[in-house]
Design a protein around this motif. Structure first.
Motif, PDB file in Angstrom:
ATOM      1  N   PRO A 178     -49.192-157.284 -24.187  1.00  0.00           N
ATOM      2  CA  PRO A 178     -49.360-156.255 -25.225  1.00  0.00           C
ATOM      3  C   PRO A 178     -50.204-155.068 -24.760  1.00  0.00           C
ATOM      4  CG  PRO A 178     -49.683-158.447 -26.143  1.00  0.00           C
ATOM      5  CD  PRO A 178     -49.582-158.635 -24.665  1.00  0.00           C
ATOM      6  N   GLY A 179     -51.264-155.346 -24.004  1.00  0.00           N
ATOM      7  CA  GLY A 179     -52.100-154.256 -23.489  1.00  0.00           C
ATOM      8  C   GLY A 179     -51.338-153.418 -22.476  1.00  0.00           C
ATOM      9  N   ALA A 180     -50.595-154.099 -21.583  1.00  0.00           N
ATOM     10  CA  ALA A 180     -49.819-153.383 -20.572  1.00  0.00           C
ATOM     11  C   ALA A 180     -48.766-152.504 -21.239  1.00  0.00           C
ATOM     12  CB  ALA A 180     -49.158-154.387 -19.632  1.00  0.00           C
TER      13      ALA A 180
ATOM     14  N   ALA B  65     -48.935-151.088 -24.174  1.00  0.00           N
ATOM     15  CA  ALA B  65     -49.599-149.912 -24.762  1.00  0.00           C
ATOM     16  C   ALA B  65     -49.959-148.897 -23.682  1.00  0.00           C
ATOM     17  CB  ALA B  65     -50.852-150.354 -25.522  1.00  0.00           C
ATOM     18  N   ILE B  66     -50.443-149.387 -22.537  1.00  0.00           N
ATOM     19  CA  ILE B  66     -50.864-148.488 -21.445  1.00  0.00           C
ATOM     20  C   ILE B  66     -49.647-147.757 -20.859  1.00  0.00           C
ATOM     21  CG2 ILE B  66     -51.832-148.433 -19.099  1.00  0.00           C
ATOM     22  CD1 ILE B  66     -53.595-150.885 -20.081  1.00  0.00           C
TER      23      ILE B  66
ATOM     24  N   ALA C 246     -48.211-145.211 -23.236  1.00  0.00           N
ATOM     25  CA  ALA C 246     -49.019-143.984 -23.290  1.00  0.00           C
ATOM     26  C   ALA C 246     -48.667-143.080 -22.111  1.00  0.00           C
ATOM     27  CB  ALA C 246     -50.506-144.326 -23.288  1.00  0.00           C
ATOM     28  N   GLY C 247     -48.429-143.684 -20.946  1.00  0.00           N
ATOM     29  CA  GLY C 247     -48.002-142.896 -19.783  1.00  0.00           C
ATOM     30  C   GLY C 247     -46.631-142.276 -20.014  1.00  0.00           C
TER      31      GLY C 247
ATOM     32  N   TRP D 103     -43.197-147.888 -26.665  1.00  0.00           N
ATOM     33  CA  TRP D 103     -44.258-148.857 -26.968  1.00  0.00           C
ATOM     34  C   TRP D 103     -43.675-150.070 -27.705  1.00  0.00           C
ATOM     35  CZ3 TRP D 103     -49.449-147.305 -29.842  1.00  0.00           C
ATOM     36  CH2 TRP D 103     -50.348-148.369 -29.767  1.00  0.00           C
TER      37      TRP D 103
ATOM     38  N   ASN E  65     -50.752-149.867 -14.298  1.00  0.00           N
ATOM     39  CA  ASN E  65     -51.772-148.806 -14.260  1.00  0.00           C
ATOM     40  C   ASN E  65     -51.361-147.666 -13.342  1.00  0.00           C
ATOM     41  OD1 ASN E  65     -53.358-150.226 -15.973  1.00  0.00           O
ATOM     42  ND2 ASN E  65     -55.027-150.621 -14.546  1.00  0.00           N
TER      43      ASN E  65
ATOM     44  N   ALA F 167     -48.598-145.711 -15.000  1.00  0.00           N
ATOM     45  CA  ALA F 167     -49.094-144.940 -16.158  1.00  0.00           C
ATOM     46  C   ALA F 167     -49.897-143.726 -15.701  1.00  0.00           C
ATOM     47  CB  ALA F 167     -49.939-145.833 -17.060  1.00  0.00           C
ATOM     48  N   PHE F 168     -50.743-143.906 -14.682  1.00  0.00           N
ATOM     49  CA  PHE F 168     -51.585-142.784 -14.251  1.00  0.00           C
ATOM     50  C   PHE F 168     -50.804-141.736 -13.462  1.00  0.00           C
ATOM     51  CE2 PHE F 168     -55.049-145.458 -15.640  1.00  0.00           C
ATOM     52  CZ  PHE F 168     -55.849-144.516 -16.277  1.00  0.00           C
TER      53      PHE F 168
ATOM     54  N   ILE G  38     -52.574-139.524 -28.208  1.00  0.00           N
ATOM     55  CA  ILE G  38     -51.777-140.606 -27.607  1.00  0.00           C
ATOM     56  C   ILE G  38     -52.707-141.553 -26.848  1.00  0.00           C
ATOM     57  CG2 ILE G  38     -50.041-141.120 -25.827  1.00  0.00           C
ATOM     58  CD1 ILE G  38     -48.593-138.524 -26.626  1.00  0.00           C
TER      59      ILE G  38
ATOM     60  N   MET H 122     -53.912-145.525 -27.953  1.00  0.00           N
ATOM     61  CA  MET H 122     -53.753-146.654 -27.036  1.00  0.00           C
ATOM     62  C   MET H 122     -55.092-147.357 -26.812  1.00  0.00           C
ATOM     63  SD  MET H 122     -54.417-147.661 -23.733  1.00  0.00           S
ATOM     64  CE  MET H 122     -54.440-146.343 -22.537  1.00  0.00           C
TER      65      MET H 122
ATOM     66  N   TYR I  35     -56.088-149.342 -29.860  1.00  0.00           N
ATOM     67  CA  TYR I  35     -55.234-150.531 -30.000  1.00  0.00           C
ATOM     68  C   TYR I  35     -55.668-151.629 -29.023  1.00  0.00           C
ATOM     69  CZ  TYR I  35     -51.309-153.671 -29.330  1.00  0.00           C
ATOM     70  OH  TYR I  35     -50.548-154.802 -29.196  1.00  0.00           O
ATOM     71  N   VAL I  36     -55.856-151.241 -27.754  1.00  0.00           N
ATOM     72  CA  VAL I  36     -56.205-152.246 -26.738  1.00  0.00           C
ATOM     73  C   VAL I  36     -57.552-152.876 -27.066  1.00  0.00           C
ATOM     74  CG1 VAL I  36     -56.802-152.573 -24.294  1.00  0.00           C
ATOM     75  CG2 VAL I  36     -54.788-151.239 -24.899  1.00  0.00           C
TER      76      VAL I  36
ATOM     77  N   TYR J 259     -57.897-156.849 -27.848  1.00  0.00           N
ATOM     78  CA  TYR J 259     -58.584-157.717 -26.889  1.00  0.00           C
ATOM     79  C   TYR J 259     -60.071-157.879 -27.192  1.00  0.00           C
ATOM     80  CZ  TYR J 259     -54.276-157.643 -24.242  1.00  0.00           C
ATOM     81  OH  TYR J 259     -52.966-157.798 -23.877  1.00  0.00           O
TER      82      TYR J 259
ATOM     83  N   MET K  23     -57.181-153.728 -17.005  1.00  0.00           N
ATOM     84  CA  MET K  23     -56.898-153.151 -18.327  1.00  0.00           C
ATOM     85  C   MET K  23     -58.067-152.272 -18.777  1.00  0.00           C
ATOM     86  SD  MET K  23     -55.730-155.081 -21.817  1.00  0.00           S
ATOM     87  CE  MET K  23     -54.572-156.146 -20.969  1.00  0.00           C
TER      88      MET K  23
ATOM     89  N   PHE L 270     -57.908-143.478 -19.371  1.00  0.00           N
ATOM     90  CA  PHE L 270     -57.257-142.706 -20.439  1.00  0.00           C
ATOM     91  C   PHE L 270     -58.305-142.038 -21.341  1.00  0.00           C
ATOM     92  CE2 PHE L 270     -53.241-144.523 -19.207  1.00  0.00           C
ATOM     93  CZ  PHE L 270     -52.298-143.628 -19.687  1.00  0.00           C
TER      94      PHE L 270
END
Lengths: 113, 188
Positions: free
Chosen positions: A14-16, A18-19, A22-23, A70, A88, A91-92, B123, B127, B130-131, B135, B145, B152
């Protein structure tokens, strides 16, 4: 499996999602900003609301792409552990490209090439 | 002491939503970084954790309010096209800036960059919020993470700083004014 990939209470999916989303949303914003600036027909197509001009279409479309990606990634990666290093980096890279694509001198430089 | 309606909305956009958001940054970076140093025992209590969740949600909300008010309320006033033959361009900030090569850059670079870069902030902060909510203190256990969240957050800070800085300069050279006057205080 590296230590980073081992589940620690909650999966990283779920975190991945979202990241990475966002990218993707940021990149969509950058690409649409540049496309609207470079191509008059695209600029006109992005005029969803006349008072704000093409900015309305650029931002609304980018936000829709961000939310849809997402949602899709969240469903795909729910309950899974995902390699965060790759996510990561992706995304970056998208974020940096997006930042450059919104910078007017860089936009002009690309259009001259 | 009076202020025009458009001036007031511009102040709310910049000084209300934007500056409050900028002020909140150091706190957000501090607590996210604290999870790196202290580990999963930070925040120390459920109350602290709940407060920080509220803090990040508020930051995301402020970012959305700042960008939406900027793009859909103030920007249309800024880019209004003056009727043919208009000589006083003070009510048409974009046209006023473009009327002189000495000020055109404030639009061509300043506003063109500001209007787009500002959107990275909501945006990114949505994120981040949410994260952290998902977590919580366990974020300390996911180093990569946490790095993404901090990265960000830093980009959101940069984007807001660019938008805020150009916003301040643009408002100096071509302020968005007009609408009914609002009396803030009556002199005796």
């Amino acid at each position: 499996m590296s230590a980073e990939h081992q589940p620690i209470g909650l999966p990283t999916g779920p975190g991945a999602a979202a990241i990475l989303a966002a990218g993707i949303g940021s990149l969509a914003l950058g690409v649409f900003s540049f496309a609207g600036d470079a191509v008059p027909a695209i600029n006109r197509a992005f005029i969803f609301w006349q008072p704000s001009g093409a900015l309305s279409g650029v931002t609304i479309t980018a936000i829709v792409i961000w939310l849809v990606s997402w949602f899709g990634l969240s469903r795909r990666w729910a309950g899974r552990d995902v390699a965060l290093g790759t996510v990561n980096v992706a995304a970056f890279v998208m974020l940096v490209v997006a930042l450059l694509l919104t910078f007017p001198p860089f936009m002009d430089l690309l259009q001259e090439i | 002491m009076e202020i025009s309606y458009r001036d007031m909305i511009t102040v709310l956009h910049g000084m209300g939503f934007g500056v409050l958001f900028m002020l909140a940054f150091s706190g957000a970076i501090g607590v996210i970084y604290a999870t790196t140093v202290v580990g999963p025992q930070w925040p120390r209590s459920q109350w602290d954790n709940a407060m920080f969740r509220f803090y990040l949600i508020s930051m995301a909300a402020l970012a959305w309010l700042a960008t939406i008010s900027g793009a859909y309320i103030i920007y249309p006033w800024y880019r209004a096209v003056p009727p043919a033959g208009t000589t006083d361009l003070s009510a048409y900030p974009r046209a006023l800036l473009l009327s002189s090569p000495r000020t055109a850059g404030w639009h061509d670079i300043g506003m063109e960059w500001k209007e787009h870069i500002a959107w990275f902030t909501p945006i990114a902060m949505t994120m981040v919020a949410y994260v952290f909510i998902k977590y919580g203190p366990r974020l300390a256990l996911h180093r990569q993470m946490r790095n993404a969240v901090l990265g960000f957050t830093a980009v959101a800070f940069f984007s807001t700083a660019v938008a805020g800085l150009f916003g301040a300069f643009l408002n100096k050279y071509a302020p968005v004014r007009g609408g009914p006057d609002i009396v803030l205080m009556q002199e005796k």
